[in-house]
Design an enzyme around this catalytic site. Sequence first.
Site, PDB file in Angstrom:
ATOM      1  N   ASN A  13       0.887  -1.170   0.000  1.00 38.56           N
ATOM      2  CA  ASN A  13       0.000   0.000   0.000  1.00 38.56           C
ATOM      3  C   ASN A  13       0.917   1.210   0.000  1.00 38.56           C
ATOM      4  O   ASN A  13       1.529   1.531   1.021  1.00 38.56           O
ATOM      5  CB  ASN A  13      -0.893  -0.022   1.249  1.00 38.56           C
ATOM      6  CG  ASN A  13      -1.689   1.262   1.394  1.00 38.56           C
ATOM      7  OD1 ASN A  13      -1.767   2.069   0.453  1.00 38.56           O
ATOM      8  ND2 ASN A  13      -2.278   1.467   2.560  1.00 38.56           N
ATOM      9  N   TRP A  14       1.008   1.854  -1.171  1.00 38.97           N
ATOM     10  CA  TRP A  14       1.975   2.944  -1.305  1.00 38.97           C
ATOM     11  C   TRP A  14       1.505   4.231  -0.631  1.00 38.97           C
ATOM     12  O   TRP A  14       2.271   5.158  -0.494  1.00 38.97           O
ATOM     13  CB  TRP A  14       2.250   3.203  -2.786  1.00 38.97           C
ATOM     14  CG  TRP A  14       3.151   2.179  -3.410  1.00 38.97           C
ATOM     15  CD1 TRP A  14       3.656   1.051  -2.823  1.00 38.97           C
ATOM     16  CD2 TRP A  14       3.670   2.207  -4.744  1.00 38.97           C
ATOM     17  NE1 TRP A  14       4.452   0.384  -3.712  1.00 38.97           N
ATOM     18  CE2 TRP A  14       4.483   1.059  -4.894  1.00 38.97           C
ATOM     19  CE3 TRP A  14       3.523   3.070  -5.829  1.00 38.97           C
ATOM     20  CZ2 TRP A  14       5.144   0.765  -6.077  1.00 38.97           C
ATOM     21  CZ3 TRP A  14       4.185   2.782  -7.020  1.00 38.97           C
ATOM     22  CH2 TRP A  14       4.982   1.641  -7.143  1.00 38.97           C
ATOM     23  N   LYS A  15       0.215   4.293  -0.269  1.00 41.35           N
ATOM     24  CA  LYS A  15      -0.336   5.513   0.346  1.00 41.35           C
ATOM     25  C   LYS A  15      -0.079   6.710  -0.587  1.00 41.35           C
ATOM     26  O   LYS A  15      -0.149   6.539  -1.792  1.00 41.35           O
ATOM     27  CB  LYS A  15       0.240   5.685   1.749  1.00 41.35           C
ATOM     28  CG  LYS A  15       0.108   4.389   2.581  1.00 41.35           C
ATOM     29  CD  LYS A  15       0.371   4.563   4.025  1.00 41.35           C
ATOM     30  CE  LYS A  15       0.184   3.213   4.744  1.00 41.35           C
ATOM     31  NZ  LYS A  15       0.338   3.286   6.179  1.00 41.35           N
ATOM     32  N   HIS A  98      -9.071   1.624   4.990  1.00 48.50           N
ATOM     33  CA  HIS A  98      -7.798   1.769   5.713  1.00 48.50           C
ATOM     34  C   HIS A  98      -7.988   2.725   6.890  1.00 48.50           C
ATOM     35  O   HIS A  98      -8.752   3.679   6.800  1.00 48.50           O
ATOM     36  CB  HIS A  98      -6.722   2.292   4.761  1.00 48.50           C
ATOM     37  CG  HIS A  98      -5.357   2.190   5.348  1.00 48.50           C
ATOM     38  ND1 HIS A  98      -4.876   3.132   6.235  1.00 48.50           N
ATOM     39  CD2 HIS A  98      -4.391   1.254   5.210  1.00 48.50           C
ATOM     40  CE1 HIS A  98      -3.662   2.765   6.609  1.00 48.50           C
ATOM     41  NE2 HIS A  98      -3.349   1.630   6.015  1.00 48.50           N
ATOM     42  N   GLU A 100      -6.253   5.033   7.969  1.00 54.19           N
ATOM     43  CA  GLU A 100      -5.981   6.447   7.667  1.00 54.19           C
ATOM     44  C   GLU A 100      -7.188   7.109   7.045  1.00 54.19           C
ATOM     45  O   GLU A 100      -7.449   8.292   7.262  1.00 54.19           O
ATOM     46  CB  GLU A 100      -4.736   6.554   6.767  1.00 54.19           C
ATOM     47  CG  GLU A 100      -3.466   6.257   7.550  1.00 54.19           C
ATOM     48  CD  GLU A 100      -2.352   5.629   6.735  1.00 54.19           C
ATOM     49  OE1 GLU A 100      -2.415   5.653   5.495  1.00 54.19           O
ATOM     50  OE2 GLU A 100      -1.418   5.087   7.372  1.00 54.19           O
ATOM     51  N   GLU A 170      -5.110  -4.682  10.626  1.00 51.56           N
ATOM     52  CA  GLU A 170      -4.067  -3.674  10.810  1.00 51.56           C
ATOM     53  C   GLU A 170      -4.302  -2.932  12.120  1.00 51.56           C
ATOM     54  O   GLU A 170      -5.093  -1.977  12.161  1.00 51.56           O
ATOM     55  CB  GLU A 170      -4.091  -2.674   9.651  1.00 51.56           C
ATOM     56  CG  GLU A 170      -3.787  -3.275   8.304  1.00 51.56           C
ATOM     57  CD  GLU A 170      -3.143  -2.271   7.359  1.00 51.56           C
ATOM     58  OE1 GLU A 170      -2.158  -2.632   6.717  1.00 51.56           O
ATOM     59  OE2 GLU A 170      -3.610  -1.123   7.276  1.00 51.56           O
ATOM     60  N   GLY A 176       2.866   2.458  10.655  1.00 44.42           N
ATOM     61  CA  GLY A 176       3.808   3.555  10.469  1.00 44.42           C
ATOM     62  C   GLY A 176       4.560   3.942  11.730  1.00 44.42           C
ATOM     63  O   GLY A 176       5.223   4.978  11.779  1.00 44.42           O
ATOM     64  N   SER A 216       3.724  -2.073  10.179  1.00 42.52           N
ATOM     65  CA  SER A 216       5.176  -2.158  10.362  1.00 42.52           C
ATOM     66  C   SER A 216       5.723  -3.543  10.047  1.00 42.52           C
ATOM     67  O   SER A 216       6.700  -3.984  10.649  1.00 42.52           O
ATOM     68  CB  SER A 216       5.570  -1.738  11.791  1.00 42.52           C
ATOM     69  OG  SER A 216       5.206  -0.386  12.024  1.00 42.52           O
ATOM     70  N   GLY A 237       3.077  -1.128   4.151  1.00 41.62           N
ATOM     71  CA  GLY A 237       3.186   0.294   3.835  1.00 41.62           C
ATOM     72  C   GLY A 237       4.616   0.653   3.489  1.00 41.62           C
ATOM     73  O   GLY A 237       5.077   0.419   2.367  1.00 41.62           O
ATOM     74  N   GLY A 238       5.338   1.201   4.451  1.00 43.61           N
ATOM     75  CA  GLY A 238       6.687   1.725   4.214  1.00 43.61           C
ATOM     76  C   GLY A 238       7.618   0.768   3.472  1.00 43.61           C
ATOM     77  O   GLY A 238       8.323   1.179   2.533  1.00 43.61           O
TER      78      GLY A 238
END
Length: 255
Positions: A13-15, A98, A100, A170, A176, A216, A237-238
């Site tokens: 998930n590149w956000k 998500h 966010e 999640e 993050g 993470s 993510g990251g």
Amino acid sequence: MNKSLRKAVIAGNWKMNKTPAEAAALINEMKPLVADADCDVVLCVPYVDIPAALEAAKGSNIKIGAENVHFKASGAYTGEISAEMLTALGVEYVVIGHSERRQYFGETDQTVNLRSLAALNAGLKAIICVGETLEQRELGYTETLLKYQTKMALTNVTAEQLKNVIIAYEPVWAIGTGVTATDDQANEGNCYVRQAIAEAYGADVAETVTVQYGGSMNAKNAEGLLSKEHVDGGLIGGASLKAADFSVIVKAASK
Ligand code: 13P
């Protein structure tokens, strides 16, 4: 993972990261590194990156997804994107609900359900996110909340449509933050999700649904997390923004 019962899926998930040119470059870097994966490999990217990502991924085992979808087919919804717009481009997956989006954009369990139905009715595969905050965990509501969010998201989703559903557990406190759930916490959260699916669709069906862990997950901790029975993959993510790290996670899911 239990690959005899369900598919292992590693999704990035590149956000809100990467321009179209950067997206193409990253996918070209990833392609050879994940080519021999024994799991499904998905990259969910910003809307504007989708054409470049699809072009870069062409002929490879990388599937492209979006990060959100609107629940109406068309109309006066400024700034929104419909499921049909995504399928017309060749998109196969979409992330829905998500944390966010729940936190910053007013997403609710009801809109998550509506978006999921719109995606599934259009033939998209939905990666539906659920997860508790630290406060909810500390108050002892994790199981109740995960089961509620899962059932709400799947309201009116048929057993046939459920074949195109992935649930991503999640925990909000792990996203993050660099604080990963322990292998056992991830397994427990994923197990609650599976129990909720079992209560709604029956145990046999629930055993076939892919439930990912996200928060993470990285090159170092992926193997431990993925070794757990109910962790059928990851929503990353990251670490999905770095080809080398992402490919290590894909390799861990390919064992
Ligand atoms: P991080 O892997 O950066 O913690 O993000 C997880 C996530 O939110 C994936 O959807």
